[in-house]
Design an enzyme around this catalytic site. Structure first.
Site, PDB file in Angstrom:
ATOM      1  N   LYS A  96       0.878  -1.164   0.000  1.00 35.96           N
ATOM      2  CA  LYS A  96       0.000   0.000   0.000  1.00 35.96           C
ATOM      3  C   LYS A  96       0.916   1.214   0.000  1.00 35.96           C
ATOM      4  CE  LYS A  96      -3.291   2.696   2.633  1.00 35.96           C
ATOM      5  NZ  LYS A  96      -3.842   2.977   3.981  1.00 35.96           N
ATOM      6  N   GLY A 157      -8.415   9.295   9.411  1.00 39.69           N
ATOM      7  CA  GLY A 157      -8.826   9.421  10.804  1.00 39.69           C
ATOM      8  C   GLY A 157      -9.860  10.486  11.088  1.00 39.69           C
TER       9      GLY A 157
END
Length: 262
Positions: A96, A157
């Protein structure tokens, strides 16, 4: 079935592994939701007294696929170096790829991301790029060898959900044949369901589960929401209308006249 770089998966929830209260809580979340792919930051795990080794032992015990990431990297050189370390440690060509441009938003550095993707692709990596909904950058990532794209829903987040729905919908239409995974910003199961209803192939998240009061149940909630969104998409969602449309036709409806005669 979710098809990623030659492998098939039945579960469309990808789960991050950071910020859980304990390894046992992480295990419970993964098992509760039936997750098949988890991500891990090589830098985060290596910084904690052999925590990387303990994590790898947990992953092997769970039997899931690991997707290492280059979280925290802010230059092409750092991302490429971290990717090579991850391949050696976790024995996988999957990565990733993150190249961060801004400390406040954690927005990807699209120029650095494309450059790093090209370098790693030429070296045999299977790249999952953390990107934005920018179509030009996405085209260049595909040209660089990426067979999967991972646009953010919102800043990492933040829990905002899909902040730019129109742009994400355009991206889905434009890259019809490429797996698209929403990555970052998802805060509630309804956000995940919305992404799947739009035609996205999977959702990757971390904070919304790790910081929940009950991570195992929250992971399960997300898995069910993703499944519901996928089923709804396949069943065929109705088109929104500007005006009301009665579910019971008014044409031919009988009207009864009350007879008050005694």
């Amino acid at each position: 079935m979710l098809h990623l770089y030659g492998k098939d998966f039945s579960n469309r929830l990808l789960l991050g592994t950071a910020a859980y209260p304990s390894p046992q809580v992480l295990r419970e979340a993964v098992e509760s939701a039936g997750v098949e792919i988890v991500t891990v930051s090589l830098r985060r795990e290596s910084a904690r007294e052999r925590a990387g080794q303990r994590f790898w032992e947990l992953i092997k015990d769970l039997g899931v696929d690991v997707l290492p990431n280059t979280a925290g990297c802010r230059t092409v050189k750092d991302a490429v170096t971290t990717a090579h370390m991850a391949r050696e440690l976790f024995a996988t060509p999957w990565i990733k790829l993150e190249v961060i441009a801004n400390d406040d938003t954690l927005q990807p550095d699209l120029f650095g991301l494309v450059e790093a993707a090209r370098i790693l692709s030429e070296d045999g990596f299977k790249i999952f790029p953390y990107t934005t909904e920018d179509l030009g950058a996405a085209e260049r990532l595909v040209e660089a060898g990426c067979e999967v794209l991972m646009p953010w829903g919102a800043p990492i987040g933040s829990g905002q959900g899909l902040a730019n729905v129109q742009a994400l919908a355009s991206m889905r239409s434009y890259f019809a044949g490429i797996p698209l995974i929403i990555d970052a910003g998802v805060g509630a199961p309804s956000h995940a369901a919305q992404a799947m209803e739009m035609g996205y192939d999977a959702v990757l998240l971390n904070t919304a589960v790790a910081k929940a009061g009950d991570p195992a149940n929250m992971a399960l909630a997300f898995a069910k929401a993703i499944e519901a969104g996928q089923l709804a998409r396949e069943a065929g969602l109705m088109e929104p209308r500007d005006m009301a449309s009665p579910s019971t036709p008014v044409a031919g409806t009988p009207f009864f006249k009350l007879d008050n005669a005694s």
